[in-house]
Design a protein around this motif. Sequence first.
Motif, PDB file in Angstrom:
ATOM      1  N   THR A 162       0.848  -1.193   0.000  1.00  0.00           N
ATOM      2  CA  THR A 162       0.000   0.000   0.000  1.00  0.00           C
ATOM      3  C   THR A 162       0.880   1.239   0.000  1.00  0.00           C
ATOM      4  OG1 THR A 162      -1.759  -1.155   1.188  1.00  0.00           O
ATOM      5  CG2 THR A 162      -1.821   1.257   1.198  1.00  0.00           C
ATOM      6  N   LEU A 163       0.640   2.112  -1.003  1.00  0.00           N
ATOM      7  CA  LEU A 163       1.383   3.366  -1.148  1.00  0.00           C
ATOM      8  C   LEU A 163       0.444   4.509  -0.790  1.00  0.00           C
ATOM      9  CD1 LEU A 163       2.962   2.600  -4.644  1.00  0.00           C
ATOM     10  CD2 LEU A 163       3.805   1.912  -2.385  1.00  0.00           C
ATOM     11  N   THR A 164       0.907   5.423   0.029  1.00  0.00           N
ATOM     12  CA  THR A 164       0.058   6.515   0.511  1.00  0.00           C
ATOM     13  C   THR A 164       0.785   7.841   0.379  1.00  0.00           C
ATOM     14  OG1 THR A 164      -1.001   5.034   2.103  1.00  0.00           O
ATOM     15  CG2 THR A 164      -1.263   7.395   2.479  1.00  0.00           C
ATOM     16  N   ASN A 165       0.051   8.873  -0.059  1.00  0.00           N
ATOM     17  CA  ASN A 165       0.556  10.239  -0.039  1.00  0.00           C
ATOM     18  C   ASN A 165      -0.231  11.000   1.020  1.00  0.00           C
ATOM     19  OD1 ASN A 165       1.464  12.843  -0.509  1.00  0.00           O
ATOM     20  ND2 ASN A 165       0.239  13.130  -2.361  1.00  0.00           N
ATOM     21  N   GLU A 166       0.414  11.303   2.127  1.00  0.00           N
ATOM     22  CA  GLU A 166      -0.241  12.024   3.207  1.00  0.00           C
ATOM     23  C   GLU A 166      -0.082  13.528   3.067  1.00  0.00           C
ATOM     24  OE1 GLU A 166       1.349  10.323   6.767  1.00  0.00           O
ATOM     25  OE2 GLU A 166      -0.008   8.575   6.673  1.00  0.00           O
ATOM     26  N   GLY A 167       0.404  13.960   1.872  1.00  0.00           N
ATOM     27  CA  GLY A 167       0.554  15.382   1.615  1.00  0.00           C
ATOM     28  C   GLY A 167      -0.756  16.046   1.219  1.00  0.00           C
ATOM     29  N   ARG A 168      -0.700  17.343   0.888  1.00  0.00           N
ATOM     30  CA  ARG A 168      -1.907  18.122   0.616  1.00  0.00           C
ATOM     31  C   ARG A 168      -2.173  18.340  -0.858  1.00  0.00           C
ATOM     32  NH1 ARG A 168      -0.991  23.506   3.813  1.00  0.00           N
ATOM     33  NH2 ARG A 168       1.030  23.249   2.794  1.00  0.00           N
ATOM     34  N   SER A 169      -1.319  17.814  -1.741  1.00  0.00           N
ATOM     35  CA  SER A 169      -1.538  18.024  -3.170  1.00  0.00           C
ATOM     36  C   SER A 169      -1.090  16.782  -3.939  1.00  0.00           C
ATOM     37  CB  SER A 169      -0.750  19.241  -3.676  1.00  0.00           C
ATOM     38  OG  SER A 169       0.642  19.001  -3.569  1.00  0.00           O
ATOM     39  N   THR A 170      -1.534  16.716  -5.168  1.00  0.00           N
ATOM     40  CA  THR A 170      -1.118  15.624  -6.048  1.00  0.00           C
ATOM     41  C   THR A 170       0.403  15.659  -6.218  1.00  0.00           C
ATOM     42  OG1 THR A 170      -3.209  15.716  -7.236  1.00  0.00           O
ATOM     43  CG2 THR A 170      -1.379  14.618  -8.342  1.00  0.00           C
ATOM     44  N   SER A 171       1.018  14.493  -6.181  1.00  0.00           N
ATOM     45  CA  SER A 171       2.470  14.456  -6.267  1.00  0.00           C
ATOM     46  C   SER A 171       2.892  13.135  -6.909  1.00  0.00           C
ATOM     47  CB  SER A 171       3.093  14.616  -4.878  1.00  0.00           C
ATOM     48  OG  SER A 171       4.484  14.849  -4.988  1.00  0.00           O
ATOM     49  N   TYR A 172       4.218  12.996  -7.063  1.00  0.00           N
ATOM     50  CA  TYR A 172       4.789  11.826  -7.716  1.00  0.00           C
ATOM     51  C   TYR A 172       5.683  11.076  -6.729  1.00  0.00           C
ATOM     52  CZ  TYR A 172       3.514  14.532 -11.856  1.00  0.00           C
ATOM     53  OH  TYR A 172       2.840  15.260 -12.786  1.00  0.00           O
ATOM     54  N   ALA A 173       5.650   9.755  -6.838  1.00  0.00           N
ATOM     55  CA  ALA A 173       6.527   8.930  -6.011  1.00  0.00           C
ATOM     56  C   ALA A 173       6.973   7.729  -6.843  1.00  0.00           C
ATOM     57  CB  ALA A 173       5.825   8.474  -4.746  1.00  0.00           C
ATOM     58  N   GLU A 174       8.143   7.218  -6.506  1.00  0.00           N
ATOM     59  CA  GLU A 174       8.705   6.079  -7.231  1.00  0.00           C
ATOM     60  C   GLU A 174       8.840   4.893  -6.282  1.00  0.00           C
ATOM     61  OE1 GLU A 174      12.141   6.390 -10.137  1.00  0.00           O
ATOM     62  OE2 GLU A 174      13.107   5.317  -8.462  1.00  0.00           O
TER      63      GLU A 174
END
Length: 743
Positions: free
Chosen positions: A435-447
Amino acid sequence: MRTSIGTFIFNTVSGRTKCPHEEGTDAIEIPRMEITNPLRFVGPNDPMVFQISVWNEGEDDSDFALFVEDETNVGGLGIDAPYEFNLQTPRRTDYEGKINTAVVISRGPMLYDYPKMNLHLRSKCEYEGGFSGPYSNPDYVLDLFNNINEVPNGISERTIKFVEPCLGVQWAGDINYRGTFVINEGYPEKMEVRVYNPDSSKRAMDKAPRIQEVVLEYRKVGDLDWNTGRTIVGGTEQNINFADGNSEDPYGFSAVEWILPTEESRYEIQVKTQCTSDGPPDMHQTFTDIVVGVIDRTRPEVYGVPQPSVNLFPGDELSVTFTEDIICELPYRFDVFLEVDDVGSFIKNNLKILCSDNTIGIQFREDLGGGYGNLLGRTYTLHVQNVLDKSGNVLEEYEYTSNFICLPPVPKISVSHPAGSRPYLPHEPMEFLVTLTNEGRSTSYAELGVDLRTNTADMIVLVNGESLAIGQQYTLEANESITTTVAVSKGPGKSLQFPPITLYLISKCDEDAHNPIQVTADLFNYQDDSNSTWLAFTSPCPAIRWAGNFQNMRSFVLNRQVLANSNNLLEVSIFNQDYIDRTLFDRSILNGVGGLGSRMNNVGMNVAGMNDVGMNNTGMNDAEMNDIDMSSIRLLNIDDYADRNLVDQSTTNDLGGWSNRLNDVVLLYRRVGDRNWTEGITLIGDNDRTPADFSVEGLEDDFGYATLFWDLNHLADSKYEVRIDSRCTIIAGAHEELETFST
């Protein structure tokens, strides 16, 4: 007495008289004059100047009048001359001499060639009094002319001639209306050029005096030399000549097809009228105004890529530059729209657009698309259509894909591990839910990728069918979680136990490339009491098969003689299919190395087994048994000899755990029709009658074959089924094939 004047008339015999001069007396007034003719070539608008000298040869000073005879002024020439002179007699001691003056002639309204004119010098008294009888003093008369024409009869003709100007044509048609010309990609190879003859009411161009040709000239802007335009006449290419007698219509318009230059550039064009040289040099030619046009057949192209090329902030300008100036007049004729992933399309009316020279600037409006924050980190595609350059060439479609700037994510990664009791065979991929999660406030990129330093055994790690040896990029919305399946497959070699593999999730925003945020998680499926973790594959019970004679035959008959000759021992051979990597002893629990998973107890044999191989001689008795001429049976480790031999998987192998699981490899038999199997007694050999199973240490040769002798001493005459079993330790809930393998 003279009645006309009411006075007496006297016959004079001497004295001086004037106005009128009396016969027999000395004349007080004797006018004299000389003319210096002007230059032969006088321009049509220039004055023709005659230098005049006048004097009086009479007996006394007197007044004289200078005039041109009206009857000789044909065509309305303009005359500017002094009228009155007081001329002294040369007999004066203070005589001042001749008076020099000038007569100036200007051209009339229509003609250029006029008859000569008579210039008179006469007594003013007589001129104004009208005395012209036989007693008047005669005028002094000279001709005014500047040209002599030779006529056919040999008599010269004196004329007043102004040089007729070289005919000046004028632009007509599109060039006259527009003041320029533009040739673009859709234009043919020839262009119509039209001119107008302003003297067409009097004569055609080819009839004009002095005219030789009227040609089109062109040159590149900045060049010095002119080139003569060419056209096609009667299928032949030749120089353009508007005065060829064929091009001009009755209204004075002349049109030709100019063969355009092939090289693209800005060009100057003019029409030159070439006349004869019978005039001042500056009147040998006339020219139209120079017209500047362009030949441009190349479409505009985008120069480089739009800027910024990546990481556009939604409130900043996206600038598209072209290789040449484009048409930017409002309303804009080009079209612009953008497509933003998961947001929608933005048409021209929803964008702020500024066009200038060769650049289009585009800016998003904050009140659309959910605001700037909703665009951060997303991918957009720019479409620019129907862009026209100044020549009308069209760039029909341009497309560019890039991204908005992204704020670094707050990444989080978690792994759901398979249950510890779930065994995985070496050929099975282990599957993990990541499970990959972005706990930030905007759309972003992760690898997402594998820390290659932890993959020491060259395991194969895949996500969505792609190797994680190369990081896979994900776009994560604010507070978004996605779950994907990561599959781990065993690499080469004998080992079934490996250290955990570490996954990383790292920010891929350029804005934090200098110090990216990274989190990690480990992949493992086994954890012991000391919390040590591994990736552990479970060895299947070794795959074996018959070898030797039992491989080639499905039934045997053993008679008394055969059994006696073999001491009641029957040679039985098997083949370990995984012998290249591991022997059967390597997998045995009796192997002192230890490990994860040796479960095989023994390999049992069933003579009739061999995939239901039967000793099928009906009613077999002792005599029939003596007739059997086959004295050996071979088995083959079918599926696993190339990886691990039977001993490798034996429970006597001390690897233990999930790797060394082989208890033994034994021979099993039963009478045909019986249900239960009995374990046969197998011996090392005739001389060494030690009971053993096929996985004992040292029994298997280098090619995966193991041979024992089945002791038949206690078997009653009958028909038997025989098989070989590899038997492994039991794992709760495991596949059946993990517990045993039978020939």
